[in-house]
Design a protein around this motif. Structure first.
Motif, PDB file in Angstrom:
ATOM      1  N   VAL A  86      -8.449 -30.246  29.037  1.00 53.20           N
ATOM      2  CA  VAL A  86      -9.145 -29.290  29.971  1.00 53.20           C
ATOM      3  C   VAL A  86     -10.580 -29.917  30.348  1.00 53.20           C
ATOM      4  O   VAL A  86     -11.595 -30.174  29.554  1.00 53.20           O
ATOM      5  CB  VAL A  86      -8.996 -27.821  29.487  1.00 53.20           C
ATOM      6  N   CYS A  87     -10.906 -30.225  31.746  1.00 54.17           N
ATOM      7  CA  CYS A  87     -12.157 -30.503  32.186  1.00 54.17           C
ATOM      8  C   CYS A  87     -12.904 -29.109  32.174  1.00 54.17           C
ATOM      9  O   CYS A  87     -12.892 -28.278  33.121  1.00 54.17           O
ATOM     10  CB  CYS A  87     -12.028 -31.034  33.332  1.00 54.17           C
ATOM     11  N   ALA A  88     -13.969 -28.676  31.289  1.00 56.53           N
ATOM     12  CA  ALA A  88     -14.182 -27.353  30.955  1.00 56.53           C
ATOM     13  C   ALA A  88     -15.459 -27.279  32.206  1.00 56.53           C
ATOM     14  O   ALA A  88     -15.923 -26.174  32.039  1.00 56.53           O
ATOM     15  CB  ALA A  88     -14.735 -27.128  29.528  1.00 56.53           C
ATOM     16  N   ASP A  89     -16.065 -28.343  32.684  1.00 52.16           N
ATOM     17  CA  ASP A  89     -17.176 -28.119  33.547  1.00 52.16           C
ATOM     18  C   ASP A  89     -16.898 -28.502  34.862  1.00 52.16           C
ATOM     19  O   ASP A  89     -17.649 -28.436  35.808  1.00 52.16           O
ATOM     20  CB  ASP A  89     -18.415 -28.900  33.099  1.00 52.16           C
ATOM     21  N   LEU A  90     -15.683 -28.170  35.242  1.00 50.91           N
ATOM     22  CA  LEU A  90     -15.356 -28.521  36.798  1.00 50.91           C
ATOM     23  C   LEU A  90     -15.212 -27.258  37.225  1.00 50.91           C
ATOM     24  O   LEU A  90     -13.855 -26.555  37.018  1.00 50.91           O
ATOM     25  CB  LEU A  90     -13.812 -29.534  36.706  1.00 50.91           C
ATOM     26  N   GLY A  91     -15.885 -26.957  38.025  1.00 49.79           N
ATOM     27  CA  GLY A  91     -15.918 -25.551  38.886  1.00 49.79           C
ATOM     28  C   GLY A  91     -17.194 -25.284  39.356  1.00 49.79           C
ATOM     29  O   GLY A  91     -18.032 -26.109  39.752  1.00 49.79           O
ATOM     30  N   GLY A 105      -9.172 -22.423  43.522  1.00 50.45           N
ATOM     31  CA  GLY A 105      -7.993 -22.900  44.256  1.00 50.45           C
ATOM     32  C   GLY A 105      -8.110 -24.343  44.841  1.00 50.45           C
ATOM     33  O   GLY A 105      -7.639 -24.550  46.023  1.00 50.45           O
ATOM     34  N   PHE A 106      -9.034 -25.156  44.099  1.00 51.82           N
ATOM     35  CA  PHE A 106      -9.200 -26.510  44.610  1.00 51.82           C
ATOM     36  C   PHE A 106      -8.555 -27.506  43.542  1.00 51.82           C
ATOM     37  O   PHE A 106      -9.012 -28.601  43.354  1.00 51.82           O
ATOM     38  CB  PHE A 106     -10.683 -26.799  44.467  1.00 51.82           C
ATOM     39  N   GLY A 107      -7.477 -26.988  43.209  1.00 45.83           N
ATOM     40  CA  GLY A 107      -6.682 -28.139  42.051  1.00 45.83           C
ATOM     41  C   GLY A 107      -6.572 -27.339  40.731  1.00 45.83           C
ATOM     42  O   GLY A 107      -6.717 -26.120  40.523  1.00 45.83           O
ATOM     43  N   SER A 108      -6.772 -28.241  39.586  1.00 44.02           N
ATOM     44  CA  SER A 108      -6.626 -27.748  38.342  1.00 44.02           C
ATOM     45  C   SER A 108      -7.557 -28.717  37.347  1.00 44.02           C
ATOM     46  O   SER A 108      -7.449 -29.752  37.590  1.00 44.02           O
ATOM     47  CB  SER A 108      -4.988 -27.960  37.790  1.00 44.02           C
ATOM     48  N   ALA A 109      -7.981 -27.875  36.598  1.00 41.74           N
ATOM     49  CA  ALA A 109      -9.127 -28.447  35.612  1.00 41.74           C
ATOM     50  C   ALA A 109      -8.070 -28.908  34.349  1.00 41.74           C
ATOM     51  O   ALA A 109      -8.771 -29.279  33.362  1.00 41.74           O
ATOM     52  CB  ALA A 109     -10.341 -27.705  35.059  1.00 41.74           C
ATOM     53  N   ARG A 110      -7.101 -28.705  34.342  1.00 45.04           N
ATOM     54  CA  ARG A 110      -6.180 -28.712  33.082  1.00 45.04           C
ATOM     55  C   ARG A 110      -4.904 -29.872  33.319  1.00 45.04           C
ATOM     56  O   ARG A 110      -4.164 -29.699  34.323  1.00 45.04           O
ATOM     57  CB  ARG A 110      -5.611 -27.266  32.928  1.00 45.04           C
ATOM     58  N   VAL A 111      -4.803 -30.405  32.344  1.00 44.72           N
ATOM     59  CA  VAL A 111      -3.481 -31.566  32.313  1.00 44.72           C
ATOM     60  C   VAL A 111      -2.688 -31.286  31.151  1.00 44.72           C
ATOM     61  O   VAL A 111      -3.128 -31.375  29.901  1.00 44.72           O
ATOM     62  CB  VAL A 111      -3.995 -33.012  32.380  1.00 44.72           C
ATOM     63  N   ALA A 112      -1.399 -31.060  31.344  1.00 43.52           N
ATOM     64  CA  ALA A 112      -0.575 -30.927  30.158  1.00 43.52           C
ATOM     65  C   ALA A 112      -0.323 -32.042  29.473  1.00 43.52           C
ATOM     66  O   ALA A 112      -0.285 -33.106  30.080  1.00 43.52           O
ATOM     67  CB  ALA A 112       0.831 -30.265  30.760  1.00 43.52           C
ATOM     68  N   VAL A 132      -5.660 -31.714   9.988  1.00 43.83           N
ATOM     69  CA  VAL A 132      -5.437 -32.029  11.536  1.00 43.83           C
ATOM     70  C   VAL A 132      -5.160 -30.736  12.160  1.00 43.83           C
ATOM     71  O   VAL A 132      -4.406 -29.640  11.609  1.00 43.83           O
ATOM     72  CB  VAL A 132      -4.219 -32.954  11.598  1.00 43.83           C
ATOM     73  N   LYS A 133      -5.441 -30.535  13.398  1.00 45.02           N
ATOM     74  CA  LYS A 133      -5.242 -29.324  14.215  1.00 45.02           C
ATOM     75  C   LYS A 133      -4.539 -29.793  15.476  1.00 45.02           C
ATOM     76  O   LYS A 133      -5.157 -30.545  16.139  1.00 45.02           O
ATOM     77  CB  LYS A 133      -6.600 -28.545  14.319  1.00 45.02           C
ATOM     78  N   MET A 134      -3.907 -28.850  15.979  1.00 47.45           N
ATOM     79  CA  MET A 134      -3.553 -28.979  17.506  1.00 47.45           C
ATOM     80  C   MET A 134      -4.112 -27.764  18.389  1.00 47.45           C
ATOM     81  O   MET A 134      -4.085 -26.749  17.911  1.00 47.45           O
ATOM     82  CB  MET A 134      -1.932 -29.024  17.602  1.00 47.45           C
ATOM     83  N   GLY A 135      -4.976 -28.379  19.124  1.00 48.78           N
ATOM     84  CA  GLY A 135      -5.577 -27.300  20.128  1.00 48.78           C
ATOM     85  C   GLY A 135      -6.330 -28.086  21.421  1.00 48.78           C
ATOM     86  O   GLY A 135      -6.185 -29.360  21.502  1.00 48.78           O
ATOM     87  N   GLN A 136      -6.465 -27.393  22.250  1.00 47.46           N
ATOM     88  CA  GLN A 136      -7.256 -27.856  23.474  1.00 47.46           C
ATOM     89  C   GLN A 136      -8.421 -28.764  23.226  1.00 47.46           C
ATOM     90  O   GLN A 136      -9.100 -28.576  22.284  1.00 47.46           O
ATOM     91  CB  GLN A 136      -7.778 -26.785  24.617  1.00 47.46           C
ATOM     92  N   VAL A 137      -8.330 -29.965  23.857  1.00 47.51           N
ATOM     93  CA  VAL A 137      -9.689 -30.924  23.999  1.00 47.51           C
ATOM     94  C   VAL A 137     -10.183 -30.769  25.076  1.00 47.51           C
ATOM     95  O   VAL A 137      -9.688 -31.099  26.071  1.00 47.51           O
ATOM     96  CB  VAL A 137      -9.275 -32.121  23.633  1.00 47.51           C
ATOM     97  N   LEU A 138     -11.663 -30.445  25.149  1.00 47.07           N
ATOM     98  CA  LEU A 138     -12.247 -30.044  26.415  1.00 47.07           C
ATOM     99  C   LEU A 138     -13.089 -31.608  26.877  1.00 47.07           C
ATOM    100  O   LEU A 138     -13.287 -32.066  25.910  1.00 47.07           O
ATOM    101  CB  LEU A 138     -13.172 -29.061  26.319  1.00 47.07           C
ATOM    102  N   THR A 139     -13.053 -31.619  27.930  1.00 49.82           N
ATOM    103  CA  THR A 139     -13.729 -32.730  28.546  1.00 49.82           C
ATOM    104  C   THR A 139     -15.030 -32.262  29.411  1.00 49.82           C
ATOM    105  O   THR A 139     -15.031 -31.312  29.861  1.00 49.82           O
ATOM    106  CB  THR A 139     -13.035 -33.766  29.643  1.00 49.82           C
ATOM    107  N   LEU A 140     -16.329 -32.964  29.022  1.00 51.31           N
ATOM    108  CA  LEU A 140     -17.559 -32.510  29.561  1.00 51.31           C
ATOM    109  C   LEU A 140     -18.177 -33.424  29.944  1.00 51.31           C
ATOM    110  O   LEU A 140     -18.145 -34.452  29.194  1.00 51.31           O
ATOM    111  CB  LEU A 140     -18.128 -31.509  28.952  1.00 51.31           C
ATOM    112  N   SER A 141     -18.974 -33.577  31.281  1.00 52.91           N
ATOM    113  CA  SER A 141     -19.723 -34.675  31.552  1.00 52.91           C
ATOM    114  C   SER A 141     -21.204 -34.546  30.823  1.00 52.91           C
ATOM    115  O   SER A 141     -21.738 -35.594  30.373  1.00 52.91           O
ATOM    116  CB  SER A 141     -20.161 -34.952  33.018  1.00 52.91           C
TER     117      SER A 141
END
Length: 219
Positions: A86-91, A105-112, A132-141
């Motif tokens: 998830v790109c957490a700062d795209l918005g 409504g400009f696309g998606s900040a999430r990639v499966a 180990v844990k499975m969870g969302q990994v955020l991308t931030l600039s």
């Protein structure tokens, strides 16, 4: 025992050389894997990955490296396998708070990710006795650097385990080629105030190396 299944060709993208070297130590001489130092940040990672994918054929793309972990979700020294990138700062900022591009409504900040493969990798890492844990990994600039920002981000993203700077860029490049994507991170520090004295980068790189040995068995 030998099988007749074709070998999976895997591109592993890291941001810096130290991460690449840790992954290489874990993979040893397995020639199914190609390592790419894609640069820091989503733009560099996306451009580097896209260029590599345009020039070569791969079956899977992995973004790998170290990251910050959310306290209580992924502790320092542990590993995180992304359940979603998830790109957490795209918005956009609004008077009601942050609004991501999905809501705009400009696309998606999430990639499966490839959930089945991510689950297998997570289980294999755990079987080696590694936390180990499975969870969302955020991308931030701009990575989080204050307690206030960390708390707000944790509240907004309750399924997030870690944050880094490249996963979304790598994932978008893979998505455009219809290739499955994974992200694997080792936690070097807690997300929040930047206290470099508390960072355990060497420990995180060692954990990344150990996790990479598992990839040789699972993939």
């Amino acid at each position: 025992m030998e099988t007749n299944q074709p070998k999976r060709r895997v591109l592993v993208v890291t941001s810096v050389e130290a991460e690449r070297d840790a992954v290489l130590r874990g993979l040893e001489d397995d020639n199914r894997f190609t390592l790419l130092v894609g640069g820091v940040g989503p733009a560099s990672a996306a451009a580097s990955t896209a260029s590599m994918l345009a020039a070569n054929e791969y079956d899977l793309v992995i973004c790998a490296g170290i990251c910050g972990g959310f306290s209580g979700r992924a502790e320092v020294g542990s590993l995180v396998v992304a359940s979603e990138i998830v790109c957490a700062d795209l918005g956009a900022e609004t008077t009601d708070g942050f609004c991501d591009v999905d809501e705009l409504g400009f696309g998606s900040a999430r990639v499966a990710v490839d959930k089945e493969l991510a689950t297998r990798v997570t289980e294999a890492i755990a079987s080696k006795g590694l936390p180990v844990k499975m969870g969302q990994v955020l991308t931030l600039s701009t990575v989080t650097g204050t307690a206030e920002t960390a708390a707000a981000l944790a509240k907004r993203m309750p399924d997030a385990a870690g944050e880094a700077m490249e996963g979304y860029g790598v994932a978008i490049a893979a998505q455009q080629r219809s290739l499955p994507i994974l992200e694997i991170r080792a936690v070097s520090n807690a997300i929040g105030p930047r206290d470099k004295s508390a960072w355990r980068i060497k420990d995180a790189l060692f954990a990344l190396e150990k996790a990479s040995t598992v990839l040789r068995e699972v993939l």
